[in-house]
Design a protein around this motif. Structure first.
Motif, PDB file in Angstrom:
ATOM      1  N   ALA A 125      -6.352  -1.372 -38.913  1.00  0.00           N
ATOM      2  CA  ALA A 125      -5.964  -1.019 -40.290  1.00  0.00           C
ATOM      3  C   ALA A 125      -6.435  -2.083 -41.282  1.00  0.00           C
ATOM      4  O   ALA A 125      -6.894  -1.760 -42.382  1.00  0.00           O
ATOM      5  CB  ALA A 125      -4.456  -0.827 -40.382  1.00  0.00           C
ATOM      6  N   ALA A 126      -6.346  -3.342 -40.886  1.00  0.00           N
ATOM      7  CA  ALA A 126      -6.801  -4.425 -41.768  1.00  0.00           C
ATOM      8  C   ALA A 126      -8.327  -4.395 -41.891  1.00  0.00           C
ATOM      9  O   ALA A 126      -8.865  -4.570 -42.992  1.00  0.00           O
ATOM     10  CB  ALA A 126      -6.344  -5.782 -41.223  1.00  0.00           C
ATOM     11  N   ALA A 127      -9.017  -4.148 -40.797  1.00  0.00           N
ATOM     12  CA  ALA A 127     -10.481  -4.077 -40.835  1.00  0.00           C
ATOM     13  C   ALA A 127     -10.928  -2.929 -41.737  1.00  0.00           C
ATOM     14  O   ALA A 127     -11.877  -3.067 -42.526  1.00  0.00           O
ATOM     15  CB  ALA A 127     -11.034  -3.886 -39.425  1.00  0.00           C
ATOM     16  N   LYS A 128     -10.238  -1.799 -41.668  1.00  0.00           N
ATOM     17  CA  LYS A 128     -10.573  -0.652 -42.512  1.00  0.00           C
ATOM     18  C   LYS A 128     -10.373  -0.998 -43.986  1.00  0.00           C
ATOM     19  O   LYS A 128     -11.225  -0.709 -44.824  1.00  0.00           O
ATOM     20  CB  LYS A 128      -9.720   0.548 -42.124  1.00  0.00           C
ATOM     21  N   ALA A 129      -9.246  -1.625 -44.310  1.00  0.00           N
ATOM     22  CA  ALA A 129      -8.962  -1.991 -45.703  1.00  0.00           C
ATOM     23  C   ALA A 129      -9.998  -2.991 -46.230  1.00  0.00           C
ATOM     24  O   ALA A 129     -10.470  -2.871 -47.369  1.00  0.00           O
ATOM     25  CB  ALA A 129      -7.555  -2.568 -45.814  1.00  0.00           C
ATOM     26  N   ILE A 130     -10.369  -3.954 -45.411  1.00  0.00           N
ATOM     27  CA  ILE A 130     -11.372  -4.944 -45.814  1.00  0.00           C
ATOM     28  C   ILE A 130     -12.715  -4.252 -46.045  1.00  0.00           C
ATOM     29  O   ILE A 130     -13.384  -4.474 -47.054  1.00  0.00           O
ATOM     30  CB  ILE A 130     -11.497  -6.054 -44.752  1.00  0.00           C
TER      31      ILE A 130
END
Length: 95
Positions: free
Chosen positions: A52-57
């Motif tokens: 989820a963090a990788a997607k947001a970044i």
């Protein structure tokens, strides 16, 4: 032991992997980590970026690149999700 004398068990490597977003099962089998070096797996898991963090970044970088290509300056396209506490007087600060 903690200050209140209770014992807190450490998280297992499997639990750490799940917390970081690794799948619980792969091809219908419980997640199995290759090799037997527990310290190396813990280091790798700790350095992993949750999906989820990788997607947001990635989405933020993409928006920025698209704006730059269009010649538009983009400060932020997201709403502010942290609101100041009522009574905060940050505008009254003098230096």
């Amino acid at each position: 032991m903690s200050e209140d004398w209770s014992w807190h068990r450490p998280l297992t490597t499997y639990e750490l992997a799940i917390l970081q977003g690794f799948p619980t099962h792969v091809n219908g089998k419980l997640l199995e980590l290759a090799g037997n070096n527990e310290a190396r797996w813990r280091e790798r898991i700790g350095n992993a970026v949750p999906p989820a963090a990788a997607k947001a970044i990635g989405e933020t970088i993409l928006r920025s690149l698209m704006a730059a290509k269009a010649g538009v300056w983009l400060m932020d396209s997201e709403e502010v999700w942290v609101q100041p506490n009522e009574g905060d007087r940050t505008t009254d600060i003098t230096i």
